[in-house]
Design an enzyme around this catalytic site. Structure first.
Site, PDB file in Angstrom:
ATOM      1  CG  ASP A  61      12.153   7.917  -0.106  1.00 56.66           C
ATOM      2  OD1 ASP A  61      12.673   7.886  -1.243  1.00 56.66           O
ATOM      3  OD2 ASP A  61      11.263   7.132   0.264  1.00 56.66           O
ATOM      4  CB  SER A 103       9.663  -9.860   1.672  1.00 63.21           C
ATOM      5  OG  SER A 103       8.872 -10.459   0.678  1.00 63.21           O
ATOM      6  CE1 TYR A 160      12.896  -6.961  -2.121  1.00 62.08           C
ATOM      7  CE2 TYR A 160      11.469  -8.870  -2.385  1.00 62.08           C
ATOM      8  CZ  TYR A 160      11.734  -7.657  -1.792  1.00 62.08           C
ATOM      9  OH  TYR A 160      10.862  -7.142  -0.864  1.00 62.08           O
ATOM     10  CE  LYS A 162      13.215  -6.557   1.525  1.00 57.90           C
ATOM     11  NZ  LYS A 162      13.286  -5.237   2.145  1.00 57.90           N
ATOM     12  CG  LEU A 221      -3.495  -9.742  -9.320  1.00 56.01           C
ATOM     13  CD1 LEU A 221      -3.531 -10.070 -10.802  1.00 56.01           C
ATOM     14  CD2 LEU A 221      -4.014 -10.924  -8.503  1.00 56.01           C
TER      15      LEU A 221
HETATM   16  P1  NAD Z   1       8.532   1.555  -2.466  1.00 52.85           P
HETATM   17  O1  NAD Z   1       9.488   1.422  -3.588  1.00 52.85           O
HETATM   18  O2  NAD Z   1       7.234   2.248  -2.725  1.00 52.85           O
HETATM   19  O3  NAD Z   1       9.239   2.264  -1.224  1.00 52.85           O
HETATM   20  C1  NAD Z   1      10.615   2.181  -0.986  1.00 52.85           C
HETATM   21  C2  NAD Z   1      11.128   3.597  -0.817  1.00 52.85           C
HETATM   22  O4  NAD Z   1      12.523   3.559  -0.552  1.00 52.85           O
HETATM   23  C3  NAD Z   1      10.927   4.469  -2.056  1.00 52.85           C
HETATM   24  O5  NAD Z   1      10.318   5.672  -1.682  1.00 52.85           O
HETATM   25  C4  NAD Z   1      12.358   4.711  -2.581  1.00 52.85           C
HETATM   26  O6  NAD Z   1      12.486   5.979  -3.200  1.00 52.85           O
HETATM   27  C5  NAD Z   1      13.167   4.585  -1.313  1.00 52.85           C
HETATM   28  N1  NAD Z   1      14.560   4.157  -1.489  1.00 52.85           N
HETATM   29  C6  NAD Z   1      15.036   3.130  -2.232  1.00 52.85           C
HETATM   30  N2  NAD Z   1      16.372   3.042  -2.100  1.00 52.85           N
HETATM   31  C7  NAD Z   1      16.746   4.027  -1.245  1.00 52.85           C
HETATM   32  C8  NAD Z   1      17.987   4.453  -0.704  1.00 52.85           C
HETATM   33  N3  NAD Z   1      19.138   3.842  -1.020  1.00 52.85           N
HETATM   34  N4  NAD Z   1      17.994   5.503   0.126  1.00 52.85           N
HETATM   35  C9  NAD Z   1      16.848   6.131   0.461  1.00 52.85           C
HETATM   36  N5  NAD Z   1      15.643   5.786  -0.012  1.00 52.85           N
HETATM   37  C10 NAD Z   1      15.597   4.746  -0.859  1.00 52.85           C
HETATM   38  O7  NAD Z   1       8.273   0.093  -1.891  1.00 52.85           O
HETATM   39  P2  NAD Z   1       7.233  -0.419  -0.808  1.00 52.85           P
HETATM   40  O8  NAD Z   1       6.298  -1.332  -1.484  1.00 52.85           O
HETATM   41  O9  NAD Z   1       6.722   0.705   0.000  1.00 52.85           O
HETATM   42  O10 NAD Z   1       8.202  -1.345   0.066  1.00 52.85           O
HETATM   43  C11 NAD Z   1       8.815  -0.878   1.251  1.00 52.85           C
HETATM   44  C12 NAD Z   1       9.650  -1.987   1.841  1.00 52.85           C
HETATM   45  O11 NAD Z   1       8.833  -3.127   2.084  1.00 52.85           O
HETATM   46  C13 NAD Z   1      10.786  -2.473   0.945  1.00 52.85           C
HETATM   47  O12 NAD Z   1      11.908  -2.746   1.745  1.00 52.85           O
HETATM   48  C14 NAD Z   1      10.245  -3.742   0.335  1.00 52.85           C
HETATM   49  O13 NAD Z   1      11.272  -4.644   0.001  1.00 52.85           O
HETATM   50  C15 NAD Z   1       9.410  -4.277   1.488  1.00 52.85           C
HETATM   51  N6  NAD Z   1       8.327  -5.160   1.037  1.00 52.85           N
HETATM   52  C16 NAD Z   1       7.436  -4.727   0.098  1.00 52.85           C
HETATM   53  C17 NAD Z   1       6.432  -5.580  -0.357  1.00 52.85           C
HETATM   54  C18 NAD Z   1       5.471  -5.142  -1.434  1.00 52.85           C
HETATM   55  O14 NAD Z   1       4.902  -6.006  -2.104  1.00 52.85           O
HETATM   56  N7  NAD Z   1       5.232  -3.850  -1.632  1.00 52.85           N
HETATM   57  C19 NAD Z   1       6.334  -6.871   0.177  1.00 52.85           C
HETATM   58  C20 NAD Z   1       7.246  -7.271   1.150  1.00 52.85           C
HETATM   59  C21 NAD Z   1       8.253  -6.405   1.570  1.00 52.85           C
HETATM   60  C1  WQD Z   2       0.209 -12.314  -7.150  1.00 56.04           C
HETATM   61  C2  WQD Z   2      -0.475 -13.425  -7.943  1.00 56.04           C
HETATM   62  C3  WQD Z   2       0.761 -14.118  -9.881  1.00 56.04           C
HETATM   63  C4  WQD Z   2       0.316 -10.283 -12.022  1.00 56.04           C
HETATM   64  C5  WQD Z   2       5.522 -10.361  -5.099  1.00 56.04           C
HETATM   65  C6  WQD Z   2       6.958 -10.589  -4.733  1.00 56.04           C
HETATM   66  C7  WQD Z   2       7.085 -10.722  -3.241  1.00 56.04           C
HETATM   67  C8  WQD Z   2       6.440  -9.547  -2.510  1.00 56.04           C
HETATM   68  C9  WQD Z   2       5.046  -9.292  -2.988  1.00 56.04           C
HETATM   69  C10 WQD Z   2       8.116  -7.909  -2.026  1.00 56.04           C
HETATM   70  C11 WQD Z   2       0.480 -14.511  -8.434  1.00 56.04           C
HETATM   71  C12 WQD Z   2      -0.556 -13.475 -10.284  1.00 56.04           C
HETATM   72  C13 WQD Z   2       0.262 -11.303 -11.090  1.00 56.04           C
HETATM   73  C14 WQD Z   2      -0.366 -10.431 -13.252  1.00 56.04           C
HETATM   74  C15 WQD Z   2      -1.140 -12.597 -12.513  1.00 56.04           C
HETATM   75  N1  WQD Z   2       7.150  -8.318  -2.723  1.00 56.04           N
HETATM   76  N2  WQD Z   2      -0.454 -12.434 -11.320  1.00 56.04           N
HETATM   77  N3  WQD Z   2      -1.074 -11.601 -13.448  1.00 56.04           N
HETATM   78  O1  WQD Z   2       4.432 -12.738  -6.857  1.00 56.04           O
HETATM   79  O2  WQD Z   2       2.953 -13.143  -4.840  1.00 56.04           O
HETATM   80  O3  WQD Z   2       4.754 -11.501  -4.705  1.00 56.04           O
HETATM   81  O4  WQD Z   2       5.020  -9.197  -4.427  1.00 56.04           O
HETATM   82  O5  WQD Z   2       8.659  -8.433  -1.099  1.00 56.04           O
HETATM   83  O6  WQD Z   2       8.439 -10.795  -2.988  1.00 56.04           O
HETATM   84  O7  WQD Z   2       7.408 -11.767  -5.371  1.00 56.04           O
HETATM   85  O8  WQD Z   2       2.783 -10.960  -6.066  1.00 56.04           O
HETATM   86  O9  WQD Z   2       1.225  -9.411  -7.131  1.00 56.04           O
HETATM   87  O10 WQD Z   2       3.175 -10.282  -8.474  1.00 56.04           O
HETATM   88  O11 WQD Z   2       1.325 -11.832  -7.895  1.00 56.04           O
HETATM   89  O12 WQD Z   2      -1.788 -13.623 -12.741  1.00 56.04           O
HETATM   90  O13 WQD Z   2      -0.339  -9.575 -14.136  1.00 56.04           O
HETATM   91  O14 WQD Z   2      -1.036 -12.850  -9.130  1.00 56.04           O
HETATM   92  O15 WQD Z   2       1.071 -15.200 -10.721  1.00 56.04           O
HETATM   93  O16 WQD Z   2      -0.227 -15.731  -8.392  1.00 56.04           O
HETATM   94  P1  WQD Z   2       3.753 -12.207  -5.675  1.00 56.04           P
HETATM   95  P2  WQD Z   2       2.170 -10.521  -7.442  1.00 56.04           P
END
Ligand code: NAD
Ligand code: WQD
Length: 341
Positions: free
Chosen positions: A31, A129, A153, A157, A204
């Site tokens: 990381d 995602s 973004y 993906k 949220l």
């Molecule tokens: P996060 O930001 O907490 O974790 C990502 C980690 O990757 C961080 O620790 C960051 O320091 C590290 N990182 C970023 N770029 C890097 C690089 N070039 N080299 C090495 N390390 C690097 O995010 P998360 O919520 O734990 O998400 C993890 C994965 O899941 C991501 O790929 C994200 O797109 C995917 N994802 C997250 C969500 C969500 O809502 N949290 C939803 C769907 C998919």
């Molecule tokens: C959830 C709901 C908002 C904040 C995002 C990314 C998605 C994935 C997960 C990475 C929605 C509402 C939110 C606030 C609100 N990440 N909301 N007030 O948009 O479903 O997904 O995170 O892959 O790619 O788009 O999640 O938590 O932002 O929103 O009313 O202050 O809450 O409108 O209905 P979302 P979110």
């Protein structure tokens, strides 16, 4: 199995490392700490009773990765599989800085795959995602729904998924699992690790938690005129510990080489913004003030998963409720009001 976890200091990565170690796997984390802190890994070490093997490295650093794979091999424990979490994930930021998003997300995947190829590692689990579905054509969303991401973004993906499909089809033995997460929430039940967003939270649940703990005044609900039961947006909130268990299941049941396994990781049920606020407030026993604000551009009315592939192919099902996620988030937030800082 020796598993390399990229992005393992982050939110989902740190919980997955705890679960992997609990399941008996050997773990190495890389990381660059660009969106996390080493403190999360120190606490993972505390929870698992063993220090985490960690290399501070940008995944685009090919030489650094090569050295890491070589060191693991020469110690007699070669890396056997990679879980690739590292990347950038803020939708709004990706609209303003698309080149950085492609550079980090797609660039990391390309370098990682090349290094894995040369190190002879052919098994990868990738963090995709539900954002790849864009405005879904139907809910619950099955994996064969059209991929039509609505922001840079999400397009990074989709590009990486395409790259991994090509790699899987190359006839060189790659086993590829693409996990499409819905809305990860919650924290480890110990309250020691959790989500630690910098600045104003985009999502949220962390926002609600910061209102509950008094760091912010009220939640702005982005729209109450959607075509949903109470007019607010509906999402599939999946507990991060269930998500972590989904990764262990994906490692245990890799697909045959040739075609990637594509799996939704969600609960299969949607909850509205109002339901989330109400549940959090009840579980925490504190009021969570809110106001209705305009819709947020790019939001969809409802998004939740068809989870039949996860159940049938991985033998995995989410076990934790929204109330569990709120309780665990609250425990984490209350005992760490400023996250890891
Ligand atoms: P996060 O930001 O907490 O974790 C990502 C980690 O990757 C961080 O620790 C960051 O320091 C590290 N990182 C970023 N770029 C890097 C690089 N070039 N080299 C090495 N390390 C690097 O995010 P998360 O919520 O734990 O998400 C993890 C994965 O899941 C991501 O790929 C994200 O797109 C995917 N994802 C997250 C969500 C969500 O809502 N949290 C939803 C769907 C998919
Ligand atoms: C959830 C709901 C908002 C904040 C995002 C990314 C998605 C994935 C997960 C990475 C929605 C509402 C939110 C606030 C609100 N990440 N909301 N007030 O948009 O479903 O997904 O995170 O892959 O790619 O788009 O999640 O938590 O932002 O929103 O009313 O202050 O809450 O409108 O209905 P979302 P979110």
């Amino acid at each position: 199995m020796h598993v390399l976890v990229t992005g393992g200091a982050g939110y989902i990565g740190s919980h997955t490392v705890v679960t992997l170690i609990g399941a008996g796997h050997r773990v190495t984390v890389v990381d660059d700490l660009s969106n996390s802190s080493e403190e999360s890994l120190r606490r993972v070490g505390e929870l698992t009773g063993q220090p985490v093997a960690f290399h501070r490295l940008d995944v685009r650093d090919r030489r650094g990765l090569d050295e890491m794979f070589a060191r693991a091999a020469s110690s007699g424990h070669p890396v056997e599989a990679v879980i690739h979490f590292a990347g950038l994930k803020a939708v709004g930021e990706s609209v303003v800085e698309p080149v950085r998003y492609y550079d980090v997300n797609v660039g990391s995947a390309v370098v990682l795959l090349a290094a894995m190829h040369d190190a002879g590692v052919r098994r990868i689990v990738f963090s995709s995602s539900a954002t790849v579905y864009g405005d879904p054509v139907c809910v619950p969303i099955p994996e064969d729904a059209v991929v039509q991401p609505a922001n840079p973004y999400g397009r990074t993906k989709a590009v990486i998924e395409g790259l991994l499909r090509d790699v899987a089809a190359s006839g060189t033995g790659w086993q590829v699992s693409l996990l499409r997460y819905f809305n990860p929430v919650g924290a480890h039940p110990s309250g020691r690790i959790g989500e630690d967003p910098t600045g104003t939270p985009n999502n949220l649940l962390p926002f609600v938690a910061q209102v509950a703990v008094g760091r912010r005044r009220e939640v702005a609900i982005f729209g109450d005129d959607y075509d949903t039961p109470d007019g607010t947006g509906v999402r599939d909130y999946i507990h991060v510990v269930d998500l972590a268990l989904g990764h262990v299941a994906a490692l245990d049941r890799p697909p045959a080489p040739g075609t990637p396994l594509v799996v939704n990781l969600g609960t299969g049920t949607g909850a509205s913004v109002l339901e989330v606020i109400r549940t959090f407030s009840e579980v925490a026993g504190v009021p969570v003030p809110y106001r209705i604000a305009p819709r947020r551009p790019g939001d969809v009315a409802a998004c939740y998963a068809d989870v039949s592939v996860a159940t049938e192919v991985l033998g995995w099902k989410a076990q934790r409720s929204l109330a569990d996620a709120c309780a665990d988030t609250w425990r984490w937030q209350r005992s760490n009001p400023n996250g890891y800082r």
